[in-house]
Design a protein around this motif. Structure first.
Motif, mmCIF file in Angstrom:
data_model
loop_
_atom_site.group_PDB
_atom_site.id
_atom_site.type_symbol
_atom_site.label_atom_id
_atom_site.label_comp_id
_atom_site.label_asym_id
_atom_site.label_seq_id
_atom_site.Cartn_x
_atom_site.Cartn_y
_atom_site.Cartn_z
ATOM 1 N N VAL A 355 44.376 30.244 38.966
ATOM 2 C CA VAL A 355 44.623 30.687 40.335
ATOM 3 C C VAL A 355 46.036 30.330 40.784
ATOM 4 O O VAL A 355 46.689 31.082 41.506
ATOM 5 N N SER A 356 46.556 29.212 40.323
ATOM 6 C CA SER A 356 47.896 28.778 40.728
ATOM 7 C C SER A 356 48.983 29.727 40.251
ATOM 8 O O SER A 356 50.106 29.690 40.761
ATOM 9 N N SER A 389 41.888 38.748 48.342
ATOM 10 C CA SER A 389 40.890 37.673 48.350
ATOM 11 C C SER A 389 41.506 36.291 48.190
ATOM 12 O O SER A 389 40.812 35.281 48.360
ATOM 13 N N LEU A 390 42.801 36.213 47.875
ATOM 14 C CA LEU A 390 43.437 34.928 47.642
ATOM 15 C C LEU A 390 44.251 34.494 48.853
ATOM 16 O O LEU A 390 44.726 35.322 49.634
#
Length: 537
Positions: A355-356, A389-390
Motif C-alpha cells: 500500500v505504501s 479507495s486509498l
C-alpha cells in the motif's frame, strides 16, 4: 570636476579579494594565469548546488556545463577598474568549460540588459558593453583594463567567456549610471550550450553516416540543418558520458571511452527523442528535449538520472557496454515466448505492490524557461491516479531537465500508468532466458497461474554461470534455489580400473572393492561399498 564615486562594491566582501589602486580588483593571484584547470576529482555534491544567476567569485569553483538552452553560470575570473576615478570597470566571466553554440541574452536583476540580435537595451545604453567568446583560444581572448594584467596570456582556452564593461559615472548632469557601485546583484547569461555527438552521423558506427567522431569534440555539432541536435536528451546524456575535452584533456563530463558505450543503442534512443508528437496547445513537437546546467562536482548519477527522467530513459548494460533504452509502448512486439518448461527453479507472483507504494497523485516541478522564473523551478499541475479507495498519497517526481509543461505532463501520465500496473513475477529460468535483456517484452504461458501468452516486461535480469536468474523485481540479489547435488558414483571412478573391475560391474556387499586412495600414502584402500551409495548418479 567629475563627480566623486562611491567605493567599488561587487556583491559581498571576499577575504581573498584585494583592490590595487590604478591597477584593478583581482579575484586572486591564482586566477591571473587564465588557464582552465583540468584536474581535480568530483566532490559528489548534489545537483544544482550553485545558483547560475549569482556571480561566483570563488577561484576554486568546479567547472561548469550547459546542455540545451538555459542558464550559463557566471564565474568571475577577473575585474579591473580604470580611468578617471576608476569610472570604468571590466569584468571577465567564464560561462562554461566547453565550446557553446550561442549566448542569447543577459539579464541584470530583473531587467533584460543585452540580446545577441539587438545589443544593449535602452535601460543600459551608454553604460554597458558586452563581448562574448564562444570558444576562447589563441585567436580569441579578452583584454581587461589598462594595466596589462589580463590579456593574451590569460585566454581561458576552450571555455565560453564573456567580458562586461560598465561605466560608473553619469553621462550627463541629468542622468545617473545604473552601475554607481559597479556590477552587483544577479546577472543571468542565457544561451545554448554544448554541441553534442550523434552516432547516426558517424560513419564508423554501424548504420551511421558522416564525419562526427566520438573521440573528437571538434566534430560535434549543435545543429544539423534546421534540427537542433543539442536539445536532444539522449545525445546530451551521451555527450556527458563521453565528456568534453580541451587540448585532449577532460574538462567536463565523465570522460568514458567510446568503446565502453553502446553507440548504436544511443542512436536509436536519439531517434525516439526526435519523433513528433501532437501537443494539445503547441501542435507537433519533438517527443523529448531538455536543458540542464551543472558543475563537474555534481554527482554523476544525479545528472544521468535527471536526463533519464526527462525521456523515460533506462540504463542498459549489454556485454559490458553501457547503453540507453527509452520506455515506449512495445507490448505489440514481444521478443520471446516462455512456458512452464523454461522455469527451472523457485518462483513467486506478487499481484500488487504494498500500500505504501500505491500512490494517488503525481506532483513535482519542471524548469520553466519563461516568466519570472527564467529557467527556475515551477510546479507542474498535479496528476491524479484513479485509486479512490486509498487515502491521498503523493508521489514526488521532479523533472529538472524538462523545460516544457506539456512534456512534463506527458511524462507524469506515463509514470501514473506504470504505478497502476505493479504485478511482479520472480523466477529462475533456463538457458532461453539468456536471449532477453532488461525492458524486453515477453509472452508467458504459466499453468500454475492460468497464464496463456501473458505480456510481461523484464524489469531486472541477473545471469549466473550455472543458469539464468530472470526476475521482474528490484532486489539486488537473486532468489536462492536449491539444486540437485552432484553425487559420487564409485563405479565410474578410476580406482575401479586399478582393482581390475569393470565400471559397470554389479557390485554387492560381499565384494571388496577399491573405492578411494589413502590421503597420506596415495595407495588404494580396501573397503566395502555401503548400500546407500550404490547406483547413485
Amino acid at each position: 570636476m567629475g563627480k566623486v564615486l562611491r567605493p567599488l562594491l561587487i556583491i559581498t566582501a571576499v577575504a581573498s579579494a584585494f583592490l590595487v589602486p590604478g591597477i584593478g580588483w583581482a579575484v586572486s593571484a591564482a586566477v591571473a594565469s587564465g588557464a582552465v584547470s583540468l584536474g581535480g576529482r568530483r566532490s559528489g555534491q548534489p545537483l544544482g548546488a550553485c545558483d547560475p544567476k549569482s556571480i561566483n567569485m570563488d577561484p576554486r569553483t568546479k567547472r561548469k556545463f550547459l546542455f540545451g538552452q538555459g542558464l550559463f553560470f557566471a564565474d568571475l575570473r577577473y575585474a579591473e577598474a580604470y580611468g578617471t576615478d576608476q569610472a570604468m570597470v571590466d569584468y571577465i566571466f567564464v560561462l562554461a568549460a566547453h565550446r557553446s553554440h550561442a549566448v542569447d541574452e543577459i539579464w541584470i536583476g530583473d531587467i533584460l540588459a543585452w540580446t545577441a540580435g539587438s545589443g544593449v537595451t535602452s535601460d543600459f545604453s551608454g553604460y554597458l558593453t558586452v563581448e562574448i567568446i564562444l570558444e576562447a583560444g589563441a585567436a580569441a581572448y579578452h583584454t581587461a583594463g589598462s594595466s596589462g594584467k589580463w590579456g593574451a596570456a590569460q585566454r581561458l582556452t576552450g571555455c565560453t567567456t564573456a567580458k562586461l564593461t560598465v561605466k560608473r559615472s553619469a553621462n550627463s548632469k541629468t542622468s545617473q549610471s545604473p552601475f554607481p557601485g559597479g556590477l552587483s546583484g544577479a546577472v543571468a547569461f542565457i544561451g545554448r550550450g554544448m554541441p553534442v555527438y550523434d552516432p547516426a552521423r558517424d560513419s564508423t558506427v554501424p548504420g551511421g553516416s558522416g564525419s562526427q567522431r566520438a573521440n573528437d569534440c571538434t566534430t560535434w555539432a549543435w545543429s544539423v540543418g534546421s534540427v537542433e541536435r543539442g536539445r536532444n536528451t539522449a545525445l546530451q546524456q551521451l555527450a556527458y558520458r563521453l565528456g568534453w575535452r580541451i587540448n585532449g584533456r577532460r574538462s567536463v563530463g565523465l570522460g568514458m571511452a567510446p568503446g565502453r558505450l553502446n553507440l548504436a543503442e544511443y542512436a536509436a534512443a536519439a531517434a525516439i527523442c526526435d519523433e513528433s508528437v501532437t501537443s494539445a496547445t503547441l501542435g507537433p513537437v519533438r517527443r523529448f528535449e531538455s536543458g540542464l546546467s551543472g558543475t563537474d562536482g555534481d554527482d554523476p548519477d544525479q545528472v544521468i538520472q535527471a536526463l533519464n527522467t526527462a525521456m523515460n530513459g533506462q540504463v542498459t548494460n549489454r556485454g559490458g557496454q553501457i547503453g540507453l533504452r527509452i520506455a515506449v509502448n512495445n507490448l505489440a512486439t514481444p521478443v520471446l515466448r516462455l512456458t512452464d518448461d523454461d522455469v527451472i527453479g523457485g518462483q513467486s507472483w506478487t499481484p500488487a505492490a504494498p500500500v505504501s507504494e500505491r500512490f494517488t497523485v503525481v506532483r513535482g516541478e519542471f524548469t520553466n524557461p519563461s516568466g519570472q522564473t527564467r529557467f527556475g523551478p515551477a510546479a507542474i499541475p498535479d496528476l491524479d491516479i484513479p485509486r479512490p479507495s486509498l487515502v491521498p498519497r503523493p508521489l514526488t517526481y521532479d523533472l529538472p531537465a524538462v523545460q516544457s509543461q506539456q512534456q512534463a505532463q506527458r511524462i507524469f501520465k506515463q509514470v501514473a500508468q506504470r504505478n497502476l500496473v505493479q504485478g511482479r513475477f520472480d523466477g529462475a529460468f533456463g538457458i532461453r532466458a539468456r536471449l532477453l535483456d532488461r525492458h524486453d517484452v515477453i509472452e508467458f504461458d504459466f499453468t500454475p497461474l492460468g497464464w496463456a501468452a501473458e505480456l510481461l516486461t523484464v524489469e531486472d535480469i541477473q545471469r549466473q554461470a550455472d543458469g539464468s536468474v530472470f526476475a521482474w523485481d528490484e532486489s539486488d540479489t537473486a532468489p536462492v534455489v536449491p539444486v540437485v547435488p552432484v553425487k559420487f558414483d564409485s563405479r565410474k571412478a578410476a580406482s575401479w580400473l586399478m582393482a581390475g573391475i569393470a565400471p559397470e560391474a554389479d557390485v554387492t556387499l560381499d565384494q571388496p572393492v577399491v573405492s578411494r586412495l589413502d590421503d597420506h600414502t596415495g595407495q588404494a584402500v580396501d573397503r566395502r561399498i555401503l548400500p546407500q551409495i550404490i547406483g547413485s548418479g
